[in-house]
Scaffold this motif. Sequence first.
Motif, PDB file in Angstrom:
ATOM      1  N   ALA A  15      24.068 -61.590-113.534  1.00  0.00           N
ATOM      2  CA  ALA A  15      23.902 -62.335-112.291  1.00  0.00           C
ATOM      3  C   ALA A  15      24.337 -61.515-111.090  1.00  0.00           C
ATOM      4  O   ALA A  15      25.008 -61.999-110.190  1.00  0.00           O
ATOM      5  CB  ALA A  15      24.670 -63.644-112.356  1.00  0.00           C
ATOM      6  N   ILE A  16      24.013 -60.243-111.103  1.00  0.00           N
ATOM      7  CA  ILE A  16      24.337 -59.399-109.958  1.00  0.00           C
ATOM      8  C   ILE A  16      23.206 -59.531-108.956  1.00  0.00           C
ATOM      9  O   ILE A  16      22.036 -59.367-109.289  1.00  0.00           O
ATOM     10  CB  ILE A  16      24.491 -57.925-110.389  1.00  0.00           C
ATOM     11  N   LEU A  17      23.557 -59.871-107.739  1.00  0.00           N
ATOM     12  CA  LEU A  17      22.551 -60.117-106.721  1.00  0.00           C
ATOM     13  C   LEU A  17      22.157 -58.816-106.055  1.00  0.00           C
ATOM     14  O   LEU A  17      22.994 -58.085-105.555  1.00  0.00           O
ATOM     15  CB  LEU A  17      23.130 -61.079-105.679  1.00  0.00           C
ATOM     16  N   ILE A  18      20.873 -58.530-106.052  1.00  0.00           N
ATOM     17  CA  ILE A  18      20.408 -57.316-105.410  1.00  0.00           C
ATOM     18  C   ILE A  18      19.370 -57.678-104.368  1.00  0.00           C
ATOM     19  O   ILE A  18      18.425 -58.384-104.652  1.00  0.00           O
ATOM     20  CB  ILE A  18      19.706 -56.378-106.407  1.00  0.00           C
ATOM     21  N   ALA A  19      19.548 -57.158-103.190  1.00  0.00           N
ATOM     22  CA  ALA A  19      18.500 -57.293-102.185  1.00  0.00           C
ATOM     23  C   ALA A  19      17.498 -56.183-102.412  1.00  0.00           C
ATOM     24  O   ALA A  19      17.866 -55.040-102.607  1.00  0.00           O
ATOM     25  CB  ALA A  19      19.092 -57.183-100.795  1.00  0.00           C
ATOM     26  N   THR A  20      16.230 -56.507-102.417  1.00  0.00           N
ATOM     27  CA  THR A  20      15.220 -55.480-102.612  1.00  0.00           C
ATOM     28  C   THR A  20      14.348 -55.373-101.380  1.00  0.00           C
ATOM     29  O   THR A  20      13.950 -56.380-100.810  1.00  0.00           O
ATOM     30  CB  THR A  20      14.315 -55.798-103.827  1.00  0.00           C
ATOM     31  N   PRO A  21      14.048 -54.165-100.952  1.00  0.00           N
ATOM     32  CA  PRO A  21      13.159 -54.002 -99.812  1.00  0.00           C
ATOM     33  C   PRO A  21      11.747 -54.328-100.223  1.00  0.00           C
ATOM     34  O   PRO A  21      11.028 -53.501-100.760  1.00  0.00           O
ATOM     35  CB  PRO A  21      13.326 -52.524 -99.458  1.00  0.00           C
ATOM     36  N   ALA A  22      11.341 -55.571 -99.995  1.00  0.00           N
ATOM     37  CA  ALA A  22      10.076 -56.042-100.527  1.00  0.00           C
ATOM     38  C   ALA A  22       8.885 -55.456 -99.797  1.00  0.00           C
ATOM     39  O   ALA A  22       7.834 -55.239-100.374  1.00  0.00           O
ATOM     40  CB  ALA A  22      10.009 -57.552-100.430  1.00  0.00           C
ATOM     41  N   ALA A  23       9.050 -55.199 -98.509  1.00  0.00           N
ATOM     42  CA  ALA A  23       7.900 -54.796 -97.715  1.00  0.00           C
ATOM     43  C   ALA A  23       7.711 -53.290 -97.751  1.00  0.00           C
ATOM     44  O   ALA A  23       8.436 -52.557 -97.100  1.00  0.00           O
ATOM     45  CB  ALA A  23       8.073 -55.261 -96.284  1.00  0.00           C
ATOM     46  N   ALA A  24       6.765 -52.848 -98.553  1.00  0.00           N
ATOM     47  CA  ALA A  24       6.425 -51.432 -98.529  1.00  0.00           C
ATOM     48  C   ALA A  24       5.667 -51.148 -97.241  1.00  0.00           C
ATOM     49  O   ALA A  24       4.917 -51.985 -96.758  1.00  0.00           O
ATOM     50  CB  ALA A  24       5.567 -51.092 -99.731  1.00  0.00           C
ATOM     51  N   ARG A  25       5.902 -49.964 -96.681  1.00  0.00           N
ATOM     52  CA  ARG A  25       5.125 -49.611 -95.497  1.00  0.00           C
ATOM     53  C   ARG A  25       3.685 -49.399 -95.900  1.00  0.00           C
ATOM     54  O   ARG A  25       3.382 -48.888 -96.962  1.00  0.00           O
ATOM     55  CB  ARG A  25       5.692 -48.328 -94.871  1.00  0.00           C
ATOM     56  N   GLN A  26       2.791 -49.790 -95.031  1.00  0.00           N
ATOM     57  CA  GLN A  26       1.380 -49.566 -95.300  1.00  0.00           C
ATOM     58  C   GLN A  26       1.109 -48.071 -95.306  1.00  0.00           C
ATOM     59  O   GLN A  26       1.728 -47.316 -94.547  1.00  0.00           O
ATOM     60  CB  GLN A  26       0.534 -50.232 -94.208  1.00  0.00           C
ATOM     61  N   ALA A  27       0.189 -47.648 -96.152  1.00  0.00           N
ATOM     62  CA  ALA A  27      -0.163 -46.235 -96.212  1.00  0.00           C
ATOM     63  C   ALA A  27      -0.586 -45.748 -94.835  1.00  0.00           C
ATOM     64  O   ALA A  27      -1.384 -46.405 -94.154  1.00  0.00           O
ATOM     65  CB  ALA A  27      -1.283 -46.022 -97.221  1.00  0.00           C
ATOM     66  N   GLY A  28      -0.018 -44.628 -94.412  1.00  0.00           N
ATOM     67  CA  GLY A  28      -0.378 -44.062 -93.123  1.00  0.00           C
ATOM     68  C   GLY A  28       0.457 -44.568 -91.967  1.00  0.00           C
ATOM     69  O   GLY A  28       0.382 -44.031 -90.863  1.00  0.00           O
ATOM     70  N   GLN A  29       1.243 -45.622 -92.214  1.00  0.00           N
ATOM     71  CA  GLN A  29       2.090 -46.153 -91.151  1.00  0.00           C
ATOM     72  C   GLN A  29       3.394 -45.367 -91.087  1.00  0.00           C
ATOM     73  O   GLN A  29       4.038 -45.157 -92.105  1.00  0.00           O
ATOM     74  CB  GLN A  29       2.401 -47.631 -91.392  1.00  0.00           C
ATOM     75  N   PRO A  30       3.796 -44.932 -89.904  1.00  0.00           N
ATOM     76  CA  PRO A  30       5.036 -44.152 -89.805  1.00  0.00           C
ATOM     77  C   PRO A  30       6.268 -45.031 -89.948  1.00  0.00           C
ATOM     78  O   PRO A  30       6.224 -46.234 -89.688  1.00  0.00           O
ATOM     79  CB  PRO A  30       4.945 -43.557 -88.391  1.00  0.00           C
TER      80      PRO A  30
END
Length: 233
Positions: A15-30
């Motif tokens: 039950a270890i809570l992990i925040a995950t960066p769900a939003a991958a950057r769109q290809a080509g987006q800086p």
Amino acid sequence: MTDLSRRQVILASGAILIATPAAARQAGQPATSSQRWGLLIDTAKCGAECTICVDACKAEMGLGGHDRPRTDAQYIRKVNVRDPASGAAHSVPVMCQHCAKPACVDVCPTGASMKRADGIVLVDRHICIGCRYCMMACPYKARSFAHEEQTGQQPHLPRGKGTVEGCTLCVHRIDEGKMPACVEACASRAKGAMLFGDLNDQSSEIAQRVAREATTRIRADLGLEPAVRYQGI
Ligand code: SF4
């Protein structure tokens, strides 16, 4: 609130809570400066004998080594420290601190050492000439030099003999909406001592903990403004 703080994953292991960066950057987006990726490491949860983060990093980055501990590439190392006054001992994972004012970038003559808009500090091995000025400038001993021809390389991390390398904060994973390999491994197989997230997002767990809890930056006096913070030391 960013997608990083929206998505929470509870691992079955404990039950270890992990925040995950769900939003991958769109290809080509800086990358943008609206984010500042960082780590918060609780040394009270970090055992001296535990090398899970180190091992995960080596596997993720294809760092095979040549049985030469003093010179083999290592992006994270465990440093054991003891307070001479109290005798308290701590085991501290140390990696590139992804400084806001990186000394490595300042001294690089070719621009190979660079900082992305989101604060991740990288080496472009295509233009690194292997001068190692960055290694001398870095007060955190965070960079390695590739002395050998590289084998067992991972597609996301082209490595080359005669160039400098260091922790990328697993930028290839972050850009796909994942967490750094060390953080994921520590959460699933150890005590979850490492928290990853966006320091600029005031609603993120890392930003909130940094705001309300006592944290330390190693050698804060140098003014490089690392994105890695520690607790318990
Ligand atoms: S820790 Fe060292 S290599 Fe990493 S950004 Fe700071 S000065 Fe550069």
